[in-house]
Design a protein around this motif. Structure first.
Motif, PDB file in Angstrom:
ATOM      1  N   SER B  85       0.880  -1.171   0.011  1.00  0.00           N
ATOM      2  CA  SER B  85      -0.004   0.063   0.005  1.00  0.00           C
ATOM      3  C   SER B  85       0.698   1.216   0.041  1.00  0.00           C
ATOM      4  O   SER B  85       2.159   1.320   0.198  1.00  0.00           O
ATOM      5  CB  SER B  85      -0.833   0.131   1.207  1.00  0.00           C
ATOM      6  N   GLN B  86       0.289   2.279  -0.596  1.00  0.00           N
ATOM      7  CA  GLN B  86       0.844   3.705  -0.499  1.00  0.00           C
ATOM      8  C   GLN B  86      -0.148   4.642  -0.362  1.00  0.00           C
ATOM      9  O   GLN B  86      -1.169   4.878  -1.203  1.00  0.00           O
ATOM     10  CB  GLN B  86       1.740   3.862  -1.886  1.00  0.00           C
ATOM     11  N   VAL B  87      -0.108   5.331   0.903  1.00  0.00           N
ATOM     12  CA  VAL B  87      -1.069   6.302   1.182  1.00  0.00           C
ATOM     13  C   VAL B  87      -0.280   7.793   1.739  1.00  0.00           C
ATOM     14  O   VAL B  87       0.497   7.628   2.630  1.00  0.00           O
ATOM     15  CB  VAL B  87      -1.656   5.601   2.733  1.00  0.00           C
ATOM     16  N   GLU B  88      -0.793   8.647   1.170  1.00  0.00           N
ATOM     17  CA  GLU B  88      -0.047  10.059   1.296  1.00  0.00           C
ATOM     18  C   GLU B  88      -1.035  10.717   2.332  1.00  0.00           C
ATOM     19  O   GLU B  88      -1.874  11.036   2.154  1.00  0.00           O
ATOM     20  CB  GLU B  88       0.118  10.543   0.114  1.00  0.00           C
ATOM     21  N   LEU B  89      -0.252  11.343   3.307  1.00  0.00           N
ATOM     22  CA  LEU B  89      -1.229  12.320   4.168  1.00  0.00           C
ATOM     23  C   LEU B  89      -1.126  13.720   3.621  1.00  0.00           C
ATOM     24  O   LEU B  89      -0.239  14.663   3.887  1.00  0.00           O
ATOM     25  CB  LEU B  89      -0.438  12.467   5.594  1.00  0.00           C
ATOM     26  N   GLY B 101     -10.630  21.575  11.040  1.00  0.00           N
ATOM     27  CA  GLY B 101      -9.480  21.360  10.429  1.00  0.00           C
ATOM     28  C   GLY B 101      -9.786  20.825   9.318  1.00  0.00           C
ATOM     29  O   GLY B 101     -10.952  20.854   8.609  1.00  0.00           O
ATOM     30  N   GLN B 102      -8.784  20.307   8.515  1.00  0.00           N
ATOM     31  CA  GLN B 102      -9.079  19.626   7.175  1.00  0.00           C
ATOM     32  C   GLN B 102      -7.963  18.606   6.952  1.00  0.00           C
ATOM     33  O   GLN B 102      -6.650  18.454   7.646  1.00  0.00           O
ATOM     34  CB  GLN B 102      -8.576  20.733   6.265  1.00  0.00           C
ATOM     35  N   PHE B 103      -8.572  17.433   6.402  1.00  0.00           N
ATOM     36  CA  PHE B 103      -7.641  16.200   6.276  1.00  0.00           C
ATOM     37  C   PHE B 103      -7.919  15.609   4.694  1.00  0.00           C
ATOM     38  O   PHE B 103      -8.922  15.277   4.796  1.00  0.00           O
ATOM     39  CB  PHE B 103      -8.049  15.350   7.491  1.00  0.00           C
ATOM     40  N   LEU B 104      -6.962  15.774   3.981  1.00  0.00           N
ATOM     41  CA  LEU B 104      -6.810  14.997   2.633  1.00  0.00           C
ATOM     42  C   LEU B 104      -5.862  13.923   2.694  1.00  0.00           C
ATOM     43  O   LEU B 104      -4.585  14.274   2.997  1.00  0.00           O
ATOM     44  CB  LEU B 104      -6.531  16.020   1.632  1.00  0.00           C
ATOM     45  N   THR B 105      -6.288  12.696   2.444  1.00  0.00           N
ATOM     46  CA  THR B 105      -5.405  11.643   2.325  1.00  0.00           C
ATOM     47  C   THR B 105      -5.681  11.000   0.800  1.00  0.00           C
ATOM     48  O   THR B 105      -6.517  10.992   0.299  1.00  0.00           O
ATOM     49  CB  THR B 105      -6.157  10.431   3.279  1.00  0.00           C
ATOM     50  N   THR B 106      -4.462  10.661   0.240  1.00  0.00           N
ATOM     51  CA  THR B 106      -4.490  10.178  -1.180  1.00  0.00           C
ATOM     52  C   THR B 106      -4.135   8.747  -1.072  1.00  0.00           C
ATOM     53  O   THR B 106      -3.086   8.433  -0.589  1.00  0.00           O
ATOM     54  CB  THR B 106      -3.584  11.000  -2.009  1.00  0.00           C
ATOM     55  N   VAL B 107      -4.910   7.859  -1.384  1.00  0.00           N
ATOM     56  CA  VAL B 107      -4.626   6.397  -1.575  1.00  0.00           C
ATOM     57  C   VAL B 107      -4.067   6.047  -2.907  1.00  0.00           C
ATOM     58  O   VAL B 107      -4.831   5.936  -3.829  1.00  0.00           O
ATOM     59  CB  VAL B 107      -5.768   5.609  -1.162  1.00  0.00           C
ATOM     60  N   LYS B 108      -2.619   5.894  -3.006  1.00  0.00           N
ATOM     61  CA  LYS B 108      -2.300   5.687  -4.338  1.00  0.00           C
ATOM     62  C   LYS B 108      -2.392   4.091  -4.788  1.00  0.00           C
ATOM     63  O   LYS B 108      -2.693   3.675  -5.941  1.00  0.00           O
ATOM     64  CB  LYS B 108      -0.652   6.001  -4.420  1.00  0.00           C
ATOM     65  N   LYS B 109      -2.353   3.341  -3.803  1.00  0.00           N
ATOM     66  CA  LYS B 109      -2.562   1.962  -4.065  1.00  0.00           C
ATOM     67  C   LYS B 109      -2.746   1.298  -2.689  1.00  0.00           C
ATOM     68  O   LYS B 109      -2.190   1.616  -1.760  1.00  0.00           O
ATOM     69  CB  LYS B 109      -1.579   1.110  -4.871  1.00  0.00           C
ATOM     70  N   GLY B 110      -3.303   0.025  -2.733  1.00  0.00           N
ATOM     71  CA  GLY B 110      -3.395  -0.833  -1.639  1.00  0.00           C
ATOM     72  C   GLY B 110      -4.692  -0.797  -0.907  1.00  0.00           C
ATOM     73  O   GLY B 110      -5.799  -0.528  -1.469  1.00  0.00           O
ATOM     74  N   THR B 111      -4.671  -0.999   0.394  1.00  0.00           N
ATOM     75  CA  THR B 111      -5.943  -1.048   1.153  1.00  0.00           C
ATOM     76  C   THR B 111      -5.634  -0.271   2.418  1.00  0.00           C
ATOM     77  O   THR B 111      -4.617  -0.321   3.200  1.00  0.00           O
ATOM     78  CB  THR B 111      -6.165  -2.656   1.680  1.00  0.00           C
ATOM     79  N   LEU B 112      -6.676   0.483   2.761  1.00  0.00           N
ATOM     80  CA  LEU B 112      -7.083   1.305   3.979  1.00  0.00           C
ATOM     81  C   LEU B 112      -8.130   1.196   4.664  1.00  0.00           C
ATOM     82  O   LEU B 112      -9.245   1.063   4.070  1.00  0.00           O
ATOM     83  CB  LEU B 112      -6.643   2.869   3.336  1.00  0.00           C
ATOM     84  N   VAL B 113      -8.007   0.995   6.004  1.00  0.00           N
ATOM     85  CA  VAL B 113      -9.094   1.013   6.877  1.00  0.00           C
ATOM     86  C   VAL B 113      -9.130   2.085   7.477  1.00  0.00           C
ATOM     87  O   VAL B 113      -8.176   2.465   8.260  1.00  0.00           O
ATOM     88  CB  VAL B 113      -9.269  -0.180   7.709  1.00  0.00           C
ATOM     89  N   VAL B 114     -10.213   2.941   7.670  1.00  0.00           N
ATOM     90  CA  VAL B 114     -10.329   4.299   8.334  1.00  0.00           C
ATOM     91  C   VAL B 114     -11.380   4.327   9.450  1.00  0.00           C
ATOM     92  O   VAL B 114     -12.502   3.865   9.135  1.00  0.00           O
ATOM     93  CB  VAL B 114     -10.417   5.393   7.393  1.00  0.00           C
ATOM     94  N   VAL B 115     -11.095   4.949  10.751  1.00  0.00           N
ATOM     95  CA  VAL B 115     -12.535   5.335  11.483  1.00  0.00           C
ATOM     96  C   VAL B 115     -12.135   6.914  11.673  1.00  0.00           C
ATOM     97  O   VAL B 115     -10.821   7.232  12.027  1.00  0.00           O
ATOM     98  CB  VAL B 115     -12.143   4.801  12.814  1.00  0.00           C
ATOM     99  N   SER B 116     -12.927   7.593  11.093  1.00  0.00           N
ATOM    100  CA  SER B 116     -12.509   9.085  11.250  1.00  0.00           C
ATOM    101  C   SER B 116     -12.863   9.653  12.426  1.00  0.00           C
ATOM    102  O   SER B 116     -13.372   9.263  13.350  1.00  0.00           O
ATOM    103  CB  SER B 116     -13.691   9.983  10.233  1.00  0.00           C
TER     104      SER B 116
END
Lengths: 202, 151
Positions: B85-89, B101-116
């Protein structure tokens, strides 16, 4: 005629195969409920339209042409696809509350007991944690004054914790002012129960 | 300083800056657990990650084969990544006093599980996750994203 029929069948077969590959999900987005049943909302925008997800297991699949569509995902499929990520989920934070003897910066007797539990929690996490210390005030006094006061209280507690040997290297002091009272009051009302410091071990 | 006026103005400036509110610190989150090959890409350098490591805005988290990582953020958001996986904050701003606040995440590839966390609660457009082709507005709370690698 026969070679032509074979050719046509092959062409149709190839087209079908291509269209199936093209519709394979390149991306998958799934909304799930939290352990306590809370469910949120996601809006997935593919550049042309929005797909809204608002139920447990509601999902959007995006094909190789970048189009989002509502799709279905079973619990089992989800658990298989996201197995590793699910097994790495960090724990939710633990919260501790400190109160003060009225009109002083001295901790109340019960709060000393809370400190023992707090240090135990940090130890349990091997010091791999963030300690967020948040000061709160009642609604007596102006908003800005309470912002500054609550931050000062939080910083005093931070200093005390470090002096007492707090192991975490990620410690932050925050002032929330009068924004989050325990007991709702009118503006300008003194309320000792609202004068407190909340500590999150994350 | 020789000039009292300059000195006075300097003091005023310092006092005003201090009163302006909490300083924006670089640390936005922390790695809580990880397994096998996990790296942080920061300022074009690839750093092997360890549990307890603090993350900064613009960091990219990379996981290798059969690897995983769990991360918490200062607004209470929680992420966990699976293998490859590759995830950019990409963007992270949080005022802990007002909880804006502001939060932008970029998922370039892979798997991500989020609890906001708190940023998503602040406003409907405050927290977003971007994939190769879509933009997800997060109004809460728990969700999963998979992005297949191109190629």
């Amino acid at each position: 005629m026969r070679p032509l029929k074979i050719c046509i069948s092959l062409c149709v077969g190839l087209l079908l195969f291509t269209s199936i590959s093209c519709s394979t999900k390149q991306e998958l987005i799934v909304l799930v409920s939290e352990d306590d049943g809370t469910i949120g909302v996601l809006a997935v925008d593919d550049g042309e339209k929005q797909v809204v997800l608002d139920q447990h297991l509601s999902a959007a699949g995006i094909d190789s042409r970048g189009r989002a569509q509502k799709t279905e995902v079973s619990k089992q499929e989800l658990e298989e696809t996201f197995a590793l990520a699910l097994s790495a989920q960090p724990d939710p934070p633990t919260a501790f509350r400190l109160k003060f003897k009225s009109d002083s910066t001295q901790l109340s007797p019960e709060s000393e007991g809370v400190l023992v539990l707090l240090f135990a929690e940090v130890d349990k996490r091997g010091g791999i944690c963030e300690v967020e210390i948040t000061g709160h005030t009642d609604r007596f006094g102006p908003l800005e004054y309470n912002d500054t006061l609550s931050l000062k209280r939080a910083e005093a507690i931070k200093k005390m914790l470090i002096q007492r040997g707090l192991k975490s290297t990620f410690v932050r002091a925050v002032g929330r002012g009068e924004r989050e009272p325990l007991v709702e009051t009118e503006d300008g009302v003194r309320e000792p129960d609202n004068r407190r410091v909340e500590i999150l071990i994350r | 300083m020789k000039h009292p006026v300059a000195l006075f103005l300097t003091i005023c400036f310092l006092v005003l800056s201090a009163a302006a509110g909490p300083a924006v610190s670089a640390e936005i989150g922390q790695i809580k657990n990880l397994s096998n090959s996990v790296h942080i890409l920061r300022n074009n350098k690839k750093i092997p990650a360890v549990a307890g490591e603090l993350l900064h805005r613009s960091d990219t988290v990379l996981t290798g084969e059969n690897s995983k990582v769990g991360i918490t953020f200062i607004d209470n958001s929680r992420f966990s990544l699976g293998a490859d996986s590759q995830v950019e904050l990409s963007r992270f701003k949080f005022n802990p006093t007002t909880q804006e606040g502001q939060f932008l995440t970029t998922v370039k590839k892979g798997t991500l599980v989020v609890v906001s966390g708190k940023i998503a609660k602040f406003s409907p457009d405050a927290m977003k996750v971007r994939t190769r082709t879509s933009m997800i507005s997060v109004r809460g709370t728990k969700f999963m994203v998979k992005v297949t690698d191109s190629d």
